[in-house]
Design an enzyme around this catalytic site. Structure first.
Site, PDB file in Angstrom:
ATOM      1  CG  ASP A   1      -1.968   0.983   1.284  1.00 15.30           C
ATOM      2  OD1 ASP A   1      -2.444   1.361   0.201  1.00 15.30           O
ATOM      3  OD2 ASP A   1      -2.349   1.392   2.404  1.00 15.30           O
ATOM      4  CG  HIS A   2      -0.370   4.860   0.126  1.00 18.24           C
ATOM      5  ND1 HIS A   2      -0.788   5.857  -0.723  1.00 18.24           N
ATOM      6  CD2 HIS A   2      -1.477   4.447   0.780  1.00 18.24           C
ATOM      7  CE1 HIS A   2      -2.083   6.048  -0.573  1.00 18.24           C
ATOM      8  NE2 HIS A   2      -2.538   5.207   0.330  1.00 18.24           N
TER       9      HIS A   2
ATOM     10  CG  ASP B   1       0.659   7.666  -3.637  1.00 14.56           C
ATOM     11  OD1 ASP B   1       0.514   8.454  -4.600  1.00 14.56           O
ATOM     12  OD2 ASP B   1       0.178   7.873  -2.503  1.00 14.56           O
TER      13      ASP B   1
ATOM     14  CG  HIS C   1      -5.086   8.210   3.549  1.00 12.59           C
ATOM     15  ND1 HIS C   1      -4.369   8.792   2.541  1.00 12.59           N
ATOM     16  CD2 HIS C   1      -5.375   6.961   3.123  1.00 12.59           C
ATOM     17  CE1 HIS C   1      -4.227   7.925   1.546  1.00 12.59           C
ATOM     18  NE2 HIS C   1      -4.841   6.812   1.867  1.00 12.59           N
TER      19      HIS C   1
ATOM     20  CG  HIS D   1      -6.352   4.769  -1.446  1.00 11.62           C
ATOM     21  ND1 HIS D   1      -5.164   4.426  -0.849  1.00 11.62           N
ATOM     22  CD2 HIS D   1      -6.406   4.088  -2.607  1.00 11.62           C
ATOM     23  CE1 HIS D   1      -4.511   3.578  -1.637  1.00 11.62           C
ATOM     24  NE2 HIS D   1      -5.242   3.351  -2.717  1.00 11.62           N
ATOM     25  N   GLY D   2      -8.889   5.802   1.791  1.00 14.72           N
ATOM     26  CA  GLY D   2      -9.483   6.615   2.853  1.00 14.72           C
ATOM     27  C   GLY D   2     -10.931   6.257   3.116  1.00 14.72           C
TER      28      GLY D   2
ATOM     29  CB  SER E   1     -11.709   4.099   7.964  1.00 17.04           C
ATOM     30  OG  SER E   1     -10.785   3.043   7.986  1.00 17.04           O
TER      31      SER E   1
ATOM     32  CG  ASN F   1      -7.122   0.713  -0.120  1.00 17.39           C
ATOM     33  OD1 ASN F   1      -7.531  -0.229  -0.776  1.00 17.39           O
ATOM     34  ND2 ASN F   1      -5.931   1.272  -0.320  1.00 17.39           N
TER      35      ASN F   1
ATOM     36  CG  ASP G   1      -4.260   1.390   8.101  1.00 13.35           C
ATOM     37  OD1 ASP G   1      -4.390   0.831   9.204  1.00 13.35           O
ATOM     38  OD2 ASP G   1      -3.159   1.784   7.687  1.00 13.35           O
TER      39      ASP G   1
HETATM   40  P1  13P Z   1      -8.374   4.897   6.043  1.00 14.99           P
HETATM   41  O1  13P Z   1      -7.382   5.812   6.731  1.00 14.99           O
HETATM   42  O2  13P Z   1      -9.685   5.600   5.833  1.00 14.99           O
HETATM   43  O3  13P Z   1      -8.539   3.599   6.751  1.00 14.99           O
HETATM   44  O4  13P Z   1      -7.792   4.586   4.581  1.00 14.99           O
HETATM   45  C1  13P Z   1      -6.815   3.586   4.421  1.00 14.99           C
HETATM   46  C2  13P Z   1      -6.174   3.594   3.079  1.00 14.99           C
HETATM   47  O5  13P Z   1      -6.568   4.254   2.142  1.00 14.99           O
HETATM   48  C3  13P Z   1      -5.001   2.723   2.941  1.00 14.99           C
HETATM   49  O6  13P Z   1      -4.392   2.887   1.695  1.00 14.99           O
HETATM   50  O1  G3H Z   2      -3.185   4.809   3.288  1.00 10.95           O
HETATM   51  C1  G3H Z   2      -2.517   5.049   4.244  1.00 10.95           C
HETATM   52  C2  G3H Z   2      -2.166   4.000   5.207  1.00 10.95           C
HETATM   53  O2  G3H Z   2      -3.182   3.909   6.166  1.00 10.95           O
HETATM   54  C3  G3H Z   2      -0.845   4.405   5.787  1.00 10.95           C
HETATM   55  O3  G3H Z   2      -0.257   3.339   6.435  1.00 10.95           O
HETATM   56  O4  G3H Z   2       1.189   4.446   8.151  1.00 10.95           O
HETATM   57  O5  G3H Z   2       1.557   2.062   7.468  1.00 10.95           O
HETATM   58  O6  G3H Z   2       2.180   3.923   5.892  1.00 10.95           O
HETATM   59  P1  G3H Z   2       1.257   3.459   7.010  1.00 10.95           P
HETATM   60 ZN    ZN Z   3      -4.480   4.940   0.989  1.00  7.79          ZN
HETATM   61 NA    NA Z   4      -2.169  11.066  -3.156  1.00 11.56          NA
END
Ligand code: 13P
Ligand code: G3H
Ligand code: ZN
Ligand code: NA
Length: 324
Positions: free
Chosen positions: A97-98, A119, A193, A227-228, A230, A270, A272
């Protein structure tokens, strides 16, 4: 069975559902993710982000994590996923991821990742294209799928399709798919995020619809990623705070909006932050129910860090990497 992302996202695209993609930062989380997906008979996308690879390589001082740490971490995560997923009946994708540069993507691929994200969204467009193409070449030669990104995620502007907008421009998305041959694209369409997305975040689903329509029209075979995403469940935030935390202004994406966008072209969702919040809630509850743990050496340190950092929701701020 370990697979790359294409078949898993193909099924989501054909059947109009969103495949969840969840971030892990420990072997225990990897094991839990495989088990819960098996229970639900769902394929799984397990993600290790850039910092997760540093952390799992033993680095807890994030700005100072080296490529060596990330290589070690990618291998530790790869080994764990293989251990739990190789003989599983479900399809499991291990996705970076990223990834922030070519070397991070290469380290992940060499460590056993079956899919990577590069990314380059903060680079000028042509540089993003160039870097993404380079990663695609290395990855595709090894059967690894690639996700790219276009647009700046924090952007919440009204003028959706203007030149200045930080939302993803649909015509540029088409050009990006054509030039880079990425398998999937992360778009900016109103999410961001972290736990502070604003109280009434609105997903601009018309952006996903427009990109998908243009892709269909041009015969581009690719997938879109949210992404983002949650949802930041309010009951979890409340419970963390009742257990001594101080998480403020924490709001996520309404789950109904997520369901809707998965019917409008989004294939991968996604998450996290929600896992971080749930872990923090559970750790706080554990110390409340078993205060004697405070006197156990390692647990005592965790407890002190949690107590000293009520605003923290990322478990990496109070947990040290555990490799088994
Ligand atoms: P959240 O911070 O909303 O969980 O997004 C996670 C994400 O985009 C990981 O790539
Ligand atoms: O998309 C962003 C992730 O939540 C960031 O995760 O802090 O492990 O790089 P990381
Ligand atoms: Zn992300
Ligand atoms: Na970006």
């Amino acid at each position: 069975m370990l697979v790359n992302m294409r078949d898993v996202l193909r099924a989501a695209d054909d059947n109009l559902y969103g495949q969840g993609a969840f971030n892990a930062n420990s072997v225990a989380q990897i094991k839990a993710l495989v088990e819960i997906h098996e229970e639900l008979r769902s394929p799984a996308i397990i993600q290790g982000a850039n910092l997760a690879n540093g952390f799992m390589g033993g680095c807890i001082d994030f700005p100072k994590c080296t490529l060596e740490d990330k290589k070690k971490g990618a291998k530790n995560i790869g080994d764990a996923v293989r251990k739990y997923a190789e003989n599983s009946k479900i399809s499991v994708v291990l996705h970076l991821d990223h990834g922030n540069d070519f070397d991070a993507c290469k380290a992940a691929i060499d460590g056993g990742y079956t899919s990577v994200m590069i990314d380059g969204s903060s680079l000028p467009y042509e540089k993003n294209v160039e870097l993404t193409r380079e990663v695609v070449k290395y990855a595709h030669e090894r059967g690894v799928s690639v996700e790219g990104e276009l647009g700046v995620l924090a952007g919440v502007e009204d003028d959706v399709f203007s030149e200045k907008s930080s939302y993803t421009n649909p015509l540029q998305a088409l050009d990006f798919f054509k030039k880079t041959e990425v398998d999937a694209l992360a778009i900016s369409y109103g999410t961001m995020h972290g736990p502070n997305k604003g109280k009434n975040a609105v997903i601009r689903k018309e952006i996903a619809i427009a990109i998908k329509e243009i892709m269909r029209h041009e015969g581009i075979d690719g997938f879109l990623v949210s992404h983002g995403s949650s949802t930041v469940p309010q009951y979890i935030v409340k419970e963390i705070n009742e257990l001594g935390g101080d998480i403020t202004n924490a709001y996520g994406i309404d789950v109904n909006q997520l369901v809707e966008v998965t019917k409008s072209g989004i294939n991968k969702v996604n998450v996290d932050t929600d896992i971080r919040l749930a872990t923090t809630r559970n750790m706080r509850e554990l110390f409340k129910n078993k205060p004697e743990l405070k006197n156990v050496q390692y647990c005592g340190e965790i407890f002190k860090l949690l107590e000293a950092n009520p605003k923290v929701s990322d478990p990496r701020a109070y947990l040290h990497p555990i490799m088994d």
